[in-house]
Design a protein around this motif. Structure first.
Motif, PDB file in Angstrom:
ATOM      1  N   ASP A 110      -5.146  -6.099  -1.477  1.00 26.01           N
ATOM      2  CA  ASP A 110      -3.940  -6.339  -0.685  1.00 26.01           C
ATOM      3  C   ASP A 110      -4.330  -6.624   0.760  1.00 26.01           C
ATOM      4  O   ASP A 110      -5.005  -5.812   1.406  1.00 26.01           O
ATOM      5  N   VAL A 115       2.578  -6.025   3.136  1.00 24.60           N
ATOM      6  CA  VAL A 115       3.670  -5.051   3.151  1.00 24.60           C
ATOM      7  C   VAL A 115       4.583  -5.306   4.355  1.00 24.60           C
ATOM      8  O   VAL A 115       4.139  -5.239   5.503  1.00 24.60           O
ATOM      9  N   HIS A 256       1.775   2.299   0.013  1.00 24.92           N
ATOM     10  CA  HIS A 256       1.525   0.955   0.533  1.00 24.92           C
ATOM     11  C   HIS A 256       2.032   0.829   1.971  1.00 24.92           C
ATOM     12  O   HIS A 256       1.355   0.236   2.824  1.00 24.92           O
ATOM     13  N   ASP A 269      -6.196  -2.481  -5.688  1.00 19.82           N
ATOM     14  CA  ASP A 269      -5.319  -2.010  -6.752  1.00 19.82           C
ATOM     15  C   ASP A 269      -5.903  -2.350  -8.122  1.00 19.82           C
ATOM     16  O   ASP A 269      -6.498  -3.417  -8.318  1.00 19.82           O
TER      17      ASP A 269
END
Length: 311
Positions: A110, A115, A256, A269
Motif C-alpha cells: 500500500d 488511504v 490502515h 498486505d
C-alpha cells in the motif's frame, strides 16, 4: 487478544492525534522510511547467515473465490491458440496479465496515497490535490521505486498461543507483540520491517477461502503505539493488517488509517509467511534481511510485490 469492540470513534481520533505527535514518519513526505537509514541497511545485510532465500508472497490468484470475486487475469497471447505454427522456425510465447492491486488475496504494498481520511492523504495533503483520474500525483508507489531493504522481524502470534491460526475477528494487541518477542528471543527496533503472522494464509489453504472483507484477524488499533515507540519502517501481515469486523465503531479500517495516513507506514498486505516460518524455527532466529522491490508504477496507489527473505 481481543474479539469485541474496544474503541469508539472519539477514542480512535484521540489515538490518531497521539500517533501524529509521536510516530517518526508522521511529518515526513517519505513517511517512516526515514527510519531505514543506510547504516541500518548495512546492519541488516549482516543478518544473513546461511544465504537461503524464501519468498514471502502468495501465488497470484486467478480463480474467483469468496475473497476474490475479481481475480487476476492471465492469458497466453502467442502463439495463436497456444499452438505453435506448423513448419517450425522462430516464435515467441507471449502473455498478458491484469489485476486489481488491492484486494483480500494477492500480496501487495500500500502506497502512502492509498488511504483517504477526512478528505486528506498522508501528511494532511488534500486528497483532491494528490489524486487524479489518471492516478496519484504524489505519495504513489513510485516513492519506493528503489526498493525497501532492511531487517525484518517476524512475530508468530498463533505460535504464541499454541494455535495454527487466529480465528477471524481476533485482534492482536501490543501485549501479544511483546509476548511474542519474549518467546522468540527477538526485539523489534528502529528501521525494522515488522511482519506479524496471524495465520490467515494457512487457514485459507486448509479450510478454503471465505469472505475476508467481513471476517479476518488483524491488529488492534492501540497496538500501533507499539510500532511508533519502536520506530518501525514498514508493517506487514499475512492478512490485511486490519481486523474485521472493525474493533472501532464508525471506522472500518482503523489500522490502515493509523499506519498509512497518520504514521506514514507502507503496508504489506496478504503476505504468505508459511514457508519462512519453519526456516525461522529450524534456525532459531526470527530476524532476517528482507528485500522488497515493487513494480515501477509511477502513479499507482500500490503495487504487487514478491518480498524475499534472505536468511
Amino acid at each position: 487478544m481481543r474479539t469485541s469492540d474496544q474503541l469508539g470513534e472519539p477514542g480512535f481520533r484521540s489515538l490518531y492525534r497521539r500517533l501524529l505527535s509521536t510516530a517518526p514518519g508522521a511529518a515526513s513526505p517519505r513517511g517512516a522510511l526515514d527510519t531505514l537509514t543506510p547504516d541500518r541497511v548495512l546492519a541488516a545485510v549482516r543478518e544473513v547467515r546461511s544465504g537461503r532465500t524464501v519468498s514471502l508472497a502468495s501465488p497470484v490468484n486467478t480463480v474467483a473465490a469468496p475473497d476474490d470475486p475479481r481475480p487476476a487475469e492471465h492469458r497466453l497471447t502467442a502463439p495463436q491458440g497456444g499452438v505453435p505454427a506448423p513448419g517450425g522456425g522462430l516464435e515467441f510465447a507471449r502473455d498478458r496479465f491484469a489485476m486489481d492491486v488491492h484486494g483480500d488475496v494477492n500480496t501487495h504494498l500500500d502506497a502512502l496515497c492509498h488511504v483517504l481520511y477526512d478528505d486528506t492523504v498522508h501528511g494532511g495533503l488534500p486528497a483532491a490535490d494528490a489524486l487524479t483520474p489518471e492516478g496519484a500525483r504524489t505519495l504513489s508507489a513510485d516513492l519506493v521505486h528503489d526498493g525497501v531493504v532492511g531487517r525484518a522481524v517476524l512475530l508468530d502470534i498463533p505460535g504464541l498461543h499454541g494455535r495454527p491460526w487466529l480465528e477471524p475477528g481476533t485482534s492482536v494487541t501490543a501485549e501479544d507483540l511483546e509476548a511474542a518477542e519474549a518467546r522468540q528471543g527477538v526485539r523489534t527496533g528502529p528501521g525494522d520491517l515488522l511482519l506479524v503472522r496471524v495465520g490467515h494464509r494457512r487457514r485459507r489453504e486448509e479450510l478454503g477461502p471465505w469472505d475476508a472483507s467481513v471476517a479476518r484477524a488483524g491488529l488492534d488499533p492501540a497496538a500501533l503505539e507499539f510500532l511508533a515507540e519502536r520506530r518501525v519502517a514498514v508493517l506487514g501481515g499475512d492478512g490485511n493488517n486490519d481486523t474485521a469486523p472493525s474493533p472501532v465503531r464508525g471506522v472500518d479500517f482503523p489500522v490502515h488509517v493509523l499506519a498509512v495516513h497518520a504514521m506514514g507506514l507502507h503496508l504489506l498486505d496478504y503476505l504468505r509467511l508459511e514457508e519462512v516460518l519453519p526456516v525461522c524455527v529450524a534456525q532459531g532466529r526470527w530476524s532476517f534481511l528482507c528485500v522488497i522491490a515493487p513494480l515501477r508504477l509511477p502513479a499507482a496507489t500500490g503495487a504487487p510485490v514478491n518480498p524475499i527473505a534472505v536468511l
